[in-house]
Design an enzyme around this catalytic site. Structure first.
Site, PDB file in Angstrom:
ATOM      1  N   GLU A 197       0.788  -1.239   0.000  1.00 23.95           N
ATOM      2  CA  GLU A 197       0.000   0.000   0.000  1.00 23.95           C
ATOM      3  C   GLU A 197       0.820   1.289   0.000  1.00 23.95           C
ATOM      4  O   GLU A 197       0.662   2.127   0.893  1.00 23.95           O
ATOM      5  CB  GLU A 197      -0.919   0.038   1.238  1.00 23.95           C
ATOM      6  CG  GLU A 197      -1.980  -1.015   1.256  1.00 23.95           C
ATOM      7  CD  GLU A 197      -2.884  -0.891   2.498  1.00 23.95           C
ATOM      8  OE1 GLU A 197      -2.761   0.087   3.253  1.00 23.95           O
ATOM      9  OE2 GLU A 197      -3.715  -1.782   2.691  1.00 23.95           O
ATOM     10  N   GLU A 407      -5.740  -8.578   0.842  1.00 19.15           N
ATOM     11  CA  GLU A 407      -6.457  -8.251   2.078  1.00 19.15           C
ATOM     12  C   GLU A 407      -7.904  -7.974   1.734  1.00 19.15           C
ATOM     13  O   GLU A 407      -8.192  -7.246   0.787  1.00 19.15           O
ATOM     14  CB  GLU A 407      -5.886  -6.997   2.765  1.00 19.15           C
ATOM     15  CG  GLU A 407      -4.584  -7.198   3.486  1.00 19.15           C
ATOM     16  CD  GLU A 407      -4.082  -5.924   4.177  1.00 19.15           C
ATOM     17  OE1 GLU A 407      -4.911  -5.112   4.644  1.00 19.15           O
ATOM     18  OE2 GLU A 407      -2.850  -5.740   4.219  1.00 19.15           O
TER      19      GLU A 407
END
Ligand SMILES: *[C@@H]1O[C@H](CO)[C@@H](O)[C@H](O)[C@H]1NC(C)=O
Ligand SMILES: *[C@@H]1O[C@H](CO)[C@@H](O)[C@H](O)[C@H]1NC(C)=O
Ligand SMILES: *[C@@H]1O[C@H](CO)[C@@H](O)[C@H](O)[C@H]1NC(C)=O
Ligand SMILES: *[C@@H]1O[C@H](CO)[C@@H](O)[C@H](O)[C@H]1NC(C)=O
Length: 516
Positions: A197, A407
């Site tokens: 991320e 995720e």
């Protein structure tokens, strides 16, 4: 699992399978499905990250990361990862829980400052031993390791020495760290994510300053910190992340790939987006939000440059790739990791472009309205169309790269019941959406539920949880208890059908009525 299957081989395989799916299953919504509906080489797993589970923060030679510093200063609701789930000591029993659940893959991250306490230079033998032990334990139990190298936790030593990701020296140090990991673990690890991320890391760490390393400049800081430059550093940090990622990828291809046959990618935070109104302005703003969040990371990998809307609005503040850098970055991925939880409504905010002083957020010129507060423990709305939308964007706009959904999961208050029905519903619907997307031609290779255990949540400390297993934090042994979701995932992985009524999960409490 045949680990040596190349992505291109599985690509054509999945095209064949997709065609079969389309013929057989066109009418069926993925509301009832089983493990067998997914390709054999699709991997189902669950995920954690180093700082969030390992604990042993100052044991056996580990030095602090920027997250230790942040949490110790009290910024994480007074909580920290000093002990976390004590996975440094409990990895063996946790792998047994994974075996019991039937997990096919486990995504975890390496603590850079545990392996290389100075950020570079000598390897910490105890750190090396720990990761070797964990990887061997997984492999010997038939669980595929998926390893992230940087999950928000830069060694504090490198932050102190030259400012970490805002300095070009990080490219060299990250590449060396990656080299150590590929060399030491790459005989057993085939899936590597360089940086997790980068978009969220840059926004929190370099624009708003509310997450480590807390760099920002007024008036853009949402905290007291003001030792950065919100107009420039978010772009600079991501630029260096992309260069470091590509440099590590290049090294892997040159030095390791022939022998190890693994894959290297990067993971991106995504969310579903809808224009708040039907106006052209809101529609354009919605596209711009995709450019700023996803295109920022993905377009350089695809085309060697940032999206035009970013270059237009950030001007000279977004670094330009040199020809050499552009070539290095372009094509430097084997897969993209997708992190996905929720959706947002988008409204245009172009007036803000009249401001001379703008940060990354202002350059985006849009308001992003999420349906929940990230720093609370509210549950996520179950709106899987957002994941399908993002997968469709990757398919149609970004060339349908191999995707690992790294995720996805539901948040509940950490003190809520073991009967986490909302998590079961969430996983059931999102995995169904993944199956729909797969049948519709998306190139998805795996799905990892966040998170395996209730762990130290970066935005909430221990107040909220995403775990399939509850961890009793009042028990000095930190005993783990399976939640309903753990039992549900296990049933699914063992081949039982998941239906909207969950009626086949007869061993569980009757939760039929909850799915009406
Ligand atoms: C931030 O960086 C930009 C671009 O280098 C520069 O023009 C500006 O003066 C800097 N602002 C601060 C607060 O240092
Ligand atoms: C987003 O907009 C839709 C209508 O288009 C509305 O139903 C929904 O509540 C909005 N969500 C948020 C978070 O504002
Ligand atoms: C969980 O904690 C919250 C806030 O401390 C409290 O309001 C709630 O009643 C607790 N729930 C349970 C099930 O204990
Ligand atoms: C399937 O893919 C097509 C484009 O390839 C897209 O237009 C359509 O919306 C997708 N369907 C679903 C249900 O996502």
């Amino acid at each position: 699992m045949e680990q040596k299957t190349s992505l291109s081989l599985s690509l054509s395989l999945s095209m064949v399978l997709t065609t079969i799916f389309l013929l057989v299953n066109l009418a069926a919504g993925a509301d009832q499905y089983s493990r067998d509906d997914f390709p054999l080489d699709f991997v189902f797993g669950s995920a954690t990250s180093a700082y969030q589970v390992e604990g042993a923060f100052n044991e056996d030679g580990r030095t602090p990361s920027i997250w230790d510093t942040f949490a110790h200063a009290g910024y994480a609701y007074g909580a920290n990862g000093d002990v976390a789930c004590d996975d440094y000591h409990k990895y063996k029993e946790d792998v047994q829980l994974m075996v019991d659940m039937g997990l096919e893959g486990y995504r975890f991250s390496i603590s850079w400052s545990r392996l290389l306490p100075n950020g570079r230079g000598p390897i910490n033998p105890k750190g090396l031993q720990y990761y070797n032990n964990l990887i061997n334990e997984l492999i010997s139990n038939g669980i595929q390791p998926h390893v992230t190298l940087h999950n928000f936790d830069l060694p504090q030593a490198l932050e102190d020495e030259y400012g970490g990701w805002v300095d070009r020296q990080i490219i060299r140090d990250f590449t060396n760290y990656a080299d150590v990991c590929f060399r030491e673990f790459g005989d057993r690890v085939l899936y590597w994510t360089t940086v997790n991320e980068p978009n969220v890391f840059a926004l929190g760490g370099y624009d708003q300053g509310n997450s480590p390393p807390q760099r920002c400049s007024p008036p853009f800081c949402v905290t007291k910190s003001n030792r950065g430059n919100s107009t420039y550093e978010p772009y600079l940090a991501v630029h260096h992340i992309l260069l470091a990622h590509s440099s590590a990828m290049k090294l892997y291809r040159r030095k390791y790939r022939d022998k190890q046959q693994g894959f290297v990618g990067i993971s991106v935070y995504t969310f579903g987006v809808i224009p708040q109104t039907d106006t052209e302005k809101d529609k354009v703003a919605t596209q711009r939000v995709c450019d700023f969040f996803i295109g920022w990371i993905v377009e350089p990998l695809l085309h060697g440059d940032y999206p035009n809307s970013m270059k237009a609005n950030a001007g000279v503040r977004i670094p330009a790739f040199t020809n050499h850098e552009s070539k290095l970055v372009k094509g430097s991925y084997d897969f993209i990791g997708i992190i996905h939880y929720t959706n947002a409504n988008i409204t245009d905010n172009s007036d803000i472009l009249n401001n001379k002083l703008r940060d990354y957020t202002a350059d985006m010129a849009a308001k992003i309205i999420f349906g929940l507060d990230f720093f609370s423990n509210e549950e996520y709305a179950i709106t899987p169309w957002g994941l399908q939308q993002q997968l469709n964007i990757f398919k149609s706009r970004y060339g349908n790269p191999p995707i690992l959904i790294y995720e996805n999961g539901q948040r509940t208050a950490s003190n809520s019941s073991l009967q986490d029905v909302s998590r079961v519903k969430y996983l059931h619907r999102y995995i169904g959406a993944v199956l729909d997307a797969l049948r519709n031609g998306s190139n998805i290779k795996g799905y990892f539920a966040w998170s395996f255990l209730d762990l130290f949540e970066l935005l909430n400390g221990y107040r909220s949880s995403f775990g399939l297993y509850y961890v009793d934090r009042d028990d000095p042994e930190l005993k783990r208890y399976p939640k309903l979701s753990a039992k549900w995932y296990k049933q699914f992985l063992k081949g039982r059908r998941s239906t909207s009524r969950v009626e086949t999960i007869t061993s569980l409490v009757s939760i039929d009525h909850l799915f009406q």
